[in-house]
Structures are given as C-alpha cells and as structure tokens.
Design a protein around this motif. Sequence first.
Motif, PDB file in Angstrom:
ATOM      1  N   LEU A 309       0.837  -1.199   0.000  1.00  0.00           N
ATOM      2  CA  LEU A 309       0.000   0.000   0.000  1.00  0.00           C
ATOM      3  C   LEU A 309       0.876   1.255   0.000  1.00  0.00           C
ATOM      4  O   LEU A 309       0.616   2.206  -0.748  1.00  0.00           O
ATOM      5  N   ALA A 310       1.908   1.257   0.825  1.00  0.00           N
ATOM      6  CA  ALA A 310       2.811   2.409   0.886  1.00  0.00           C
ATOM      7  C   ALA A 310       3.497   2.641  -0.452  1.00  0.00           C
ATOM      8  O   ALA A 310       3.650   3.787  -0.899  1.00  0.00           O
ATOM      9  N   GLU A 311       3.889   1.561  -1.107  1.00  0.00           N
ATOM     10  CA  GLU A 311       4.557   1.676  -2.400  1.00  0.00           C
ATOM     11  C   GLU A 311       3.629   2.274  -3.457  1.00  0.00           C
ATOM     12  O   GLU A 311       4.019   3.172  -4.205  1.00  0.00           O
ATOM     13  N   VAL A 312       2.391   1.780  -3.511  1.00  0.00           N
ATOM     14  CA  VAL A 312       1.432   2.263  -4.510  1.00  0.00           C
ATOM     15  C   VAL A 312       1.085   3.733  -4.265  1.00  0.00           C
ATOM     16  O   VAL A 312       1.028   4.540  -5.198  1.00  0.00           O
ATOM     17  N   LEU A 313       0.847   4.097  -3.016  1.00  0.00           N
ATOM     18  CA  LEU A 313       0.519   5.491  -2.697  1.00  0.00           C
ATOM     19  C   LEU A 313       1.689   6.411  -3.034  1.00  0.00           C
ATOM     20  O   LEU A 313       1.488   7.520  -3.552  1.00  0.00           O
ATOM     21  N   SER A 314       2.887   5.961  -2.757  1.00  0.00           N
ATOM     22  CA  SER A 314       4.061   6.771  -3.045  1.00  0.00           C
ATOM     23  C   SER A 314       4.239   6.964  -4.546  1.00  0.00           C
ATOM     24  O   SER A 314       4.521   8.075  -5.015  1.00  0.00           O
ATOM     25  N   GLU A 315       4.074   5.893  -5.320  1.00  0.00           N
ATOM     26  CA  GLU A 315       4.218   5.987  -6.774  1.00  0.00           C
ATOM     27  C   GLU A 315       3.157   6.896  -7.375  1.00  0.00           C
ATOM     28  O   GLU A 315       3.418   7.617  -8.340  1.00  0.00           O
ATOM     29  N   ALA A 316       1.939   6.865  -6.813  1.00  0.00           N
ATOM     30  CA  ALA A 316       0.858   7.716  -7.312  1.00  0.00           C
ATOM     31  C   ALA A 316       0.925   9.131  -6.747  1.00  0.00           C
ATOM     32  O   ALA A 316       0.150   9.998  -7.144  1.00  0.00           O
ATOM     33  N   ASN A 317       1.863   9.358  -5.821  1.00  0.00           N
ATOM     34  CA  ASN A 317       2.023  10.661  -5.151  1.00  0.00           C
ATOM     35  C   ASN A 317       0.740  11.093  -4.450  1.00  0.00           C
ATOM     36  O   ASN A 317       0.338  12.263  -4.513  1.00  0.00           O
ATOM     37  N   ILE A 318       0.088  10.134  -3.799  1.00  0.00           N
ATOM     38  CA  ILE A 318      -1.133  10.406  -3.038  1.00  0.00           C
ATOM     39  C   ILE A 318      -0.776  10.480  -1.560  1.00  0.00           C
ATOM     40  O   ILE A 318      -0.108   9.595  -1.017  1.00  0.00           O
ATOM     41  N   GLN A 319      -1.241  11.535  -0.904  1.00  0.00           N
ATOM     42  CA  GLN A 319      -0.933  11.750   0.506  1.00  0.00           C
ATOM     43  C   GLN A 319      -2.161  11.396   1.350  1.00  0.00           C
ATOM     44  O   GLN A 319      -3.169  12.084   1.282  1.00  0.00           O
ATOM     45  N   PRO A 320      -2.109  10.318   2.132  1.00  0.00           N
ATOM     46  CA  PRO A 320      -3.267   9.901   2.925  1.00  0.00           C
ATOM     47  C   PRO A 320      -3.420  10.725   4.207  1.00  0.00           C
ATOM     48  O   PRO A 320      -2.440  11.049   4.874  1.00  0.00           O
ATOM     49  N   ILE A 321      -4.666  11.039   4.522  1.00  0.00           N
ATOM     50  CA  ILE A 321      -5.015  11.655   5.799  1.00  0.00           C
ATOM     51  C   ILE A 321      -5.929  10.671   6.519  1.00  0.00           C
ATOM     52  O   ILE A 321      -7.059  10.430   6.083  1.00  0.00           O
ATOM     53  N   PHE A 322      -5.452  10.063   7.584  1.00  0.00           N
ATOM     54  CA  PHE A 322      -6.256   9.110   8.340  1.00  0.00           C
ATOM     55  C   PHE A 322      -7.014   9.872   9.427  1.00  0.00           C
ATOM     56  O   PHE A 322      -6.433  10.303  10.420  1.00  0.00           O
ATOM     57  N   ALA A 323      -8.311  10.048   9.211  1.00  0.00           N
ATOM     58  CA  ALA A 323      -9.175  10.729  10.181  1.00  0.00           C
ATOM     59  C   ALA A 323      -9.944   9.655  10.933  1.00  0.00           C
ATOM     60  O   ALA A 323     -10.910   9.087  10.426  1.00  0.00           O
ATOM     61  N   VAL A 324      -9.498   9.352  12.141  1.00  0.00           N
ATOM     62  CA  VAL A 324     -10.047   8.213  12.884  1.00  0.00           C
ATOM     63  C   VAL A 324     -10.432   8.640  14.301  1.00  0.00           C
ATOM     64  O   VAL A 324      -9.946   9.639  14.817  1.00  0.00           O
ATOM     65  N   THR A 325     -11.309   7.861  14.904  1.00  0.00           N
ATOM     66  CA  THR A 325     -11.783   8.184  16.259  1.00  0.00           C
ATOM     67  C   THR A 325     -10.681   7.940  17.287  1.00  0.00           C
ATOM     68  O   THR A 325      -9.711   7.223  17.036  1.00  0.00           O
ATOM     69  N   GLY A 326     -10.845   8.562  18.461  1.00  0.00           N
ATOM     70  CA  GLY A 326      -9.807   8.569  19.479  1.00  0.00           C
ATOM     71  C   GLY A 326      -9.289   7.207  19.869  1.00  0.00           C
ATOM     72  O   GLY A 326      -8.087   7.025  20.071  1.00  0.00           O
ATOM     73  N   SER A 327     -10.178   6.232  19.971  1.00  0.00           N
ATOM     74  CA  SER A 327      -9.751   4.906  20.410  1.00  0.00           C
ATOM     75  C   SER A 327      -8.836   4.219  19.392  1.00  0.00           C
ATOM     76  O   SER A 327      -8.102   3.296  19.731  1.00  0.00           O
ATOM     77  N   ARG A 328      -8.899   4.671  18.132  1.00  0.00           N
ATOM     78  CA  ARG A 328      -8.097   4.059  17.072  1.00  0.00           C
ATOM     79  C   ARG A 328      -6.818   4.842  16.759  1.00  0.00           C
ATOM     80  O   ARG A 328      -6.021   4.419  15.929  1.00  0.00           O
ATOM     81  N   LEU A 329      -6.645   5.983  17.384  1.00  0.00           N
ATOM     82  CA  LEU A 329      -5.492   6.821  17.066  1.00  0.00           C
ATOM     83  C   LEU A 329      -4.153   6.090  17.185  1.00  0.00           C
ATOM     84  O   LEU A 329      -3.328   6.160  16.257  1.00  0.00           O
TER      85      LEU A 329
END
Length: 414
Positions: A309-329
């Motif tokens: 997943l990291a490789e594909v996102l990096s190649e596509a130059n996509i920057q993920p923002i993980f917006a998750v609830t407190g218990s999952r931080l």
Amino acid sequence: MRSPSSVLRLIPTSASFADFCLPHPSCDECIQSHPICAWCKQLDFVQPGESDTGRCAPRLELEHRGCRPSEIVDPRGKQSILENRPLSNSTQHQTITQLAPQKIALQLRPGEEQSFIVRFKRAEGYPVDLYYLMDLSYSMKDDLENIKRLGSDLLAVLRNITTSAKIGFGSFIDKTVVPYVSTAPSKWQNPCPHLNENCQSPFSYQHVLPLTDNASEFESKVSQQRISGNLDDAEGGFDAIMQAAICKEQIGWREVTKLLVFTSDGAFHMAGDGKLGGAYMPNDGHCHLDVNGLYTKNHLYDYPSVGHLAEVLSEANIQPIFAVTGSRLPMYEELSKLIPKSVVGELKEDSSNVVQLIADAYNSLSSTVNLEHTSDLPPGISVAYDSHCGDSETYGRTEGGECFGVHINQLVSD
C-alpha cells in the motif's frame, strides 16, 4: 533570514578504491581505478622493454617524471544545465514551476563527486484533488449524516488554499464473504441490527463520485448513500485505498496535490487476513471496478500489505489523511509511520470536525518538502543530500533531503 541553500551530491563509485593510485597496464583501467589516477600517453615516456603500468600515476607525479601536460589523460566530471525555468510565485500562470533546475547533463568519473544545487519554492494556490473515502459500517451512522451536508464546506476550505480544487467520494465495508459479512439472505438484504432501518447490502469498496468542483453534486451523491454493516471489528479499508489509488481514470486524479481522506472508527484488515475468507491470491495492485464503481474481485484477492500500500501510494504521489476516532489513534499513528507523507487526525464521534481536521492535515503535509530520487539509479551511483532549510542547521541524508515548516513562496534548496 539568510537564503536557504544546500547541495545534492552524486558519487560514482567502482567496486573498491585503494587509498592511493596504483599502477595499471591500460589507460581505461588506470582512469577507472581511482579519481587521482592519470595516464601519460607520451610515446617516449617509458623506455623500451618497460611495462606500460608506469604510465599510470597521479598527474603531478607524471609531470615530475617528464610527461608533458598535453600528453596526460586525466578526465574530470562535467555538468551543464539544460533547462532552468524560473520558479513560480503562484499557480495563476499556465506553467507552474516549483523545482529548478529541471534538466541537468552530467559526465561522471568513478569516485569523483559531482555537486549541484536544487531549489524548490512552494507556489501559492497549487491545485488540490481530495478524495473522501468513508467507512459505511453501521457504527459510522451518525458520521454519514454529517458528511451529507459537508460538500460546500469541504470545497470552501480547499478554495482557501487554492483556486483549483476538486473533491470525490467513495465508501467501503469489507470483503463480501464469510467471516467478514453475513451471507444469510435476510442479513444480506439488511445487515443492520434493527429491522426497521433501511440499510444497503454489504460491499467491499464502491467508487461513488469522480473528482469534481461541483459541491452540489458531491452533496447529492453522498446524500444517496446508506449505511451498511459487517460482522467483525476490522474493516476492508486497505482494499478501498488500493483501488482508489490504482484506478486513476475512474477517480479522475490530476497531476496535482492529491489527498486521500480516510475516515473510520474501526481497525483494518491486512495481507494474510483474506485467507480466512478464501482470498488466497496476493493483492495484484490492479484496478477491478465495474461500471457501477464496485470492486468486483474482493473475494479473490487478499488485502494488500502495508508495504504494498505504501509503495502504490508513493508511486501515485497520493498523501493519505487518516481521520479516525480517538480509540483508534494509536493504531493508525503506528500505521502512518510506515506510509510516507501520511498524517493522522482525531475524528469526533460524529465527524463534525472533519473540515477543520482536513485543513490542519493539509497544512501539515504541504509544509514538508521532501526531495527524493528514483530507485533505478545506474549501477555504481549513489546520491546524498545536504539540506539547508531557512535558518536551520545543515544536515545530510543518504536517501533524501527534508525540510519542515516551509511557507508559501519560501525558497528551499538541496
């Protein structure tokens, strides 16, 4: 404030170098053996019967022994700038230039370092694509109601950053086989716990809306979404991220700043978990969306690994923002350490703070400049960076140069 400046260094190497120049029998071997070695081609430099290895020595030694300077072969590395367009202050121009120079020609000698300066300026108003990827499992019911009203707010916050912004939408649940979802007919038709609720059948990932600058279209499409449900605590978000990154044409990704906002209150399945449902084949990293935007081969391919997943996102130059609830931080903060250019933010239980979270996360992402090189360098070439960032101290990196807190129109060099 002094002007930031730093140097990118290319270091060609042979298999190994001695600490000094050793004799070699041919010009080629001599020149490649050590950067201080030179070759005397003067015909009468060695006496009849003497070995040609004596022609290989440092330049000063050869001259001292009588070799004329014009007869010494001692090539040096060269560089020439082929393209060096000026850096842009804003994105109002048709051509946006944020990195200079754009093209350099280098002639390298083994062991001899070549250095040149690369300058970066973050242009004001750079276009942004934001794809909103939402967990539609039952626990996200309150969040969906809020997201249905956020189209205008999301575009508004992006337009505070740039004049060219687009948003899209997709959603996910999990693989559509046991043990992730129930395949009993009644539960398939309505997977939610209360019979009086109108829930949609489970699905893995569905691409709902390609990137658009129309807020009304976003709100219209999202308002048609219904919550669904699955059996276990973890979700199939990795399948969704993979398809959203790979299916470039369907999503409508442009060659601009690309943000993927991932919202969830659940954990995530990863490579190996798919075997429980019979998905034995490793994720192939290809697009498998049908005409309705559904990921059709989720039951055949395993979830992607974090590395994949990291490789594909990096190649596509996509920057993920993980917006998750407190218990999952904590979980997603550990995940973020393994995915370059990603950030994590805490999502309120009903997603009411998602607009501010995205704005904060974007500012965090865009204020980091990371200079990298491709992994397919010619054999024997290594790259090192000496980065100067504003008033900060110089530091070197073997893999890339990084500067934090970079403001619009601030010059950074490597």
